[in-house]
Scaffold this motif. Structure first.
Motif, short mmCIF file in Angstrom:
data_model
loop_
_atom_site.label_atom_id
_atom_site.label_comp_id
_atom_site.label_asym_id
_atom_site.label_seq_id
_atom_site.Cartn_x
_atom_site.Cartn_y
_atom_site.Cartn_z
N ARG A 239 0.84 -1.21 0.00
CA ARG A 239 0.00 0.00 0.00
C ARG A 239 0.87 1.25 0.00
NH1 ARG A 239 -4.59 1.48 4.64
NH2 ARG A 239 -5.70 3.07 3.42
N VAL A 240 0.44 2.25 -0.74
CA VAL A 240 1.08 3.56 -0.77
C VAL A 240 0.08 4.56 -0.23
CG1 VAL A 240 2.11 5.34 -2.22
CG2 VAL A 240 2.47 2.93 -2.77
N THR A 241 0.40 5.22 0.87
CA THR A 241 -0.58 6.07 1.54
C THR A 241 -0.59 7.51 1.06
OG1 THR A 241 0.97 6.53 3.36
CG2 THR A 241 -0.51 4.64 3.61
N ASP A 242 0.35 7.90 0.20
CA ASP A 242 0.41 9.25 -0.36
C ASP A 242 0.11 9.15 -1.86
OD1 ASP A 242 1.00 11.76 -1.37
OD2 ASP A 242 2.84 11.99 -0.21
N GLN A 243 -0.95 9.83 -2.32
CA GLN A 243 -1.34 9.73 -3.72
C GLN A 243 -1.00 10.98 -4.52
OE1 GLN A 243 -5.31 8.12 -4.14
NE2 GLN A 243 -4.88 6.45 -2.72
N ASP A 244 -0.03 11.74 -4.04
CA ASP A 244 0.48 12.86 -4.82
C ASP A 244 1.04 12.32 -6.14
OD1 ASP A 244 1.64 15.72 -5.06
OD2 ASP A 244 3.38 14.42 -5.32
N SER A 245 0.64 12.93 -7.25
CA SER A 245 0.99 12.38 -8.56
C SER A 245 2.50 12.34 -8.80
CB SER A 245 0.30 13.16 -9.68
OG SER A 245 0.66 14.53 -9.63
N ALA A 246 3.23 13.37 -8.35
CA ALA A 246 4.68 13.38 -8.53
C ALA A 246 5.33 12.26 -7.73
CB ALA A 246 5.25 14.74 -8.12
N PHE A 247 4.84 12.02 -6.52
CA PHE A 247 5.38 10.95 -5.69
C PHE A 247 5.11 9.58 -6.32
CE2 PHE A 247 4.84 8.12 -1.84
CZ PHE A 247 6.19 8.07 -1.52
N LEU A 248 3.91 9.39 -6.86
CA LEU A 248 3.57 8.12 -7.50
C LEU A 248 4.41 7.89 -8.75
CD1 LEU A 248 -0.32 8.11 -7.11
CD2 LEU A 248 1.35 6.83 -5.77
N ARG A 249 4.67 8.94 -9.50
CA ARG A 249 5.51 8.79 -10.69
C ARG A 249 6.94 8.41 -10.30
NH1 ARG A 249 2.16 12.99 -12.85
NH2 ARG A 249 3.49 14.60 -11.94
N PHE A 250 7.43 8.97 -9.20
CA PHE A 250 8.75 8.60 -8.70
C PHE A 250 8.78 7.13 -8.32
CE2 PHE A 250 10.86 7.73 -4.60
CZ PHE A 250 12.18 7.70 -5.03
N MET B 234 17.25 4.17 -3.27
CA MET B 234 17.42 4.94 -2.04
C MET B 234 16.29 5.97 -1.94
SD MET B 234 20.70 7.19 -0.77
CE MET B 234 21.80 5.77 -0.92
N ILE B 235 15.57 5.96 -0.83
CA ILE B 235 14.50 6.93 -0.64
C ILE B 235 14.61 7.55 0.75
CG2 ILE B 235 12.94 5.71 -2.22
CD1 ILE B 235 11.46 4.65 0.18
N GLY B 236 13.99 8.70 0.92
CA GLY B 236 14.03 9.40 2.20
C GLY B 236 13.17 8.72 3.25
N MET B 237 13.44 9.00 4.51
CA MET B 237 12.71 8.38 5.62
C MET B 237 11.22 8.74 5.58
SD MET B 237 15.18 6.78 7.35
CE MET B 237 14.82 6.60 9.10
N ARG B 238 10.94 9.98 5.24
CA ARG B 238 9.53 10.42 5.19
C ARG B 238 8.78 9.65 4.12
NH1 ARG B 238 7.50 16.71 4.34
NH2 ARG B 238 5.26 16.30 4.50
N ALA B 239 9.40 9.47 2.96
CA ALA B 239 8.77 8.71 1.88
C ALA B 239 8.62 7.25 2.28
CB ALA B 239 9.58 8.83 0.60
N ALA B 240 9.63 6.70 2.95
CA ALA B 240 9.59 5.30 3.36
C ALA B 240 8.42 5.02 4.30
CB ALA B 240 10.91 4.93 4.02
N ALA B 241 8.06 6.00 5.11
CA ALA B 241 6.96 5.82 6.05
C ALA B 241 5.62 5.69 5.34
CB ALA B 241 6.91 7.00 7.03
N LYS B 242 5.57 6.11 4.08
CA LYS B 242 4.31 6.06 3.31
C LYS B 242 4.16 4.77 2.52
CE LYS B 242 4.58 11.08 2.72
NZ LYS B 242 4.77 12.18 1.75
N LEU B 243 5.15 3.89 2.59
CA LEU B 243 5.11 2.63 1.86
C LEU B 243 4.90 1.48 2.84
CD1 LEU B 243 8.00 3.14 -0.73
CD2 LEU B 243 5.61 3.87 -0.85
N GLN B 244 3.76 0.81 2.74
CA GLN B 244 3.43 -0.27 3.65
C GLN B 244 3.74 -1.61 3.00
OE1 GLN B 244 -0.64 0.24 4.92
NE2 GLN B 244 -0.18 2.13 6.03
N VAL B 245 4.17 -2.54 3.81
CA VAL B 245 4.60 -3.85 3.31
C VAL B 245 4.07 -4.97 4.18
CG1 VAL B 245 6.73 -2.91 2.30
CG2 VAL B 245 6.75 -3.78 4.65
N ALA B 246 4.06 -6.18 3.58
CA ALA B 246 3.67 -7.38 4.31
C ALA B 246 4.70 -8.46 4.02
CB ALA B 246 2.29 -7.85 3.86
#
Length: 228
Positions: A164-175, A210-222
């Motif tokens: 799951r990706v909790t931030d749906q900002d278009s620039a973030f999703l494209r990254f 490599m991604i920033g800590m803030r971005a990493a917090a928005k990526l959920q994993v199982a």
């Protein structure tokens, strides 16, 4: 009872999402937070919330905040159902990018009938999640929201699946897309460095990302076995 207007639906959805983000320990959504989410001044939000309270859709406590009633929660969940199924339809059937469907779904969610949404749901095979991994409520408004870890909390070196990706900002999703980080992708976190503000992820074809800590917090994993 008349169908809710798009404004009412947007308020209910915003309160629902704010409640979910806050967690059960916070009983009320502050009015300032709600106003910010909707892009309105607090006075406008308060006026609308009072109207929703009169309709039995929310409980409002002056100077404290607002929370959905069971009736308001069901309506909000059905708005989310329409939004998330429309997003998935736009991606799976029309081939649109997951980075551009949010705004389209925002417009279409208020116009689509329940009958149309049910047909879309059936055609897509009763999916559990939208393109971003957000859970899709069923036709009764019930929704199961799994508890996932994030790239900041999952075990180092263990294989996990991005869910799951909790931030749906278009620039973030494209990254994320350009980095090969989309729901369903198997990855593992190799290291975290809070001082340098980065997380190193090994992804598709052993690519190092490599991604920033803030971005990493928005990526959920199982764990991989949980998604098998």
């Amino acid at each position: 009872m008349a169908l809710p207007s798009s404004t009412v639906e947007n308020y209910l959805k915003a309160i629902y999402q704010a409640q979910s983000a806050q967690g059960p320990e916070h009983r009320l959504v502050p009015m300032g937070r709600l106003a910010g989410a909707l892009g309105v001044v607090p006075g406008t939000a308060t006026t609308m919330v009072k109207t929703l309270a009169e309709s039995g859709l929310v409980d409002y406590e002056p100077y404290a905040g607002v929370r959905l009633t069971p009736a308001g929660e069901k309506l909000a969940a059905l708005v989310l159902r329409r939004h998330r199924l429309i997003e998935l339809f736009l991606v799976k059937v029309l081939g649109m990018s997951w980075a551009e469907v949010h705004d389209e779904a925002e417009r279409l969610e208020h116009a689509a009938s329940d009958r149309l949404i049910d047909r879309i749901d059936a055609m897509l095979g009763r999916p559990a999640a939208d393109p971003h991994g957000d859970p899709i409520p069923d036709s009764s408004g019930s929704m199961v929201t799994p508890e996932y870890q994030t790239l900041l909390t999952c075990p180092l070196g263990s294989p996990v699946v991005l869910t799951r990706v909790t931030d749906q900002d278009s620039a973030f999703l494209r990254f994320l897309e350009s980095s090969g980080l989309k729901p369903g992708q198997a990855i593992r976190v190799e290291s975290r460095d809070a001082a340098a503000d980065h997380v190193v992820v090994r992804g598709k074809r052993e690519r190092q990302i490599m991604i920033g800590m803030r971005a990493a917090a928005k990526l959920q994993v199982a764990p991989t076995e949980q998604t098998a």
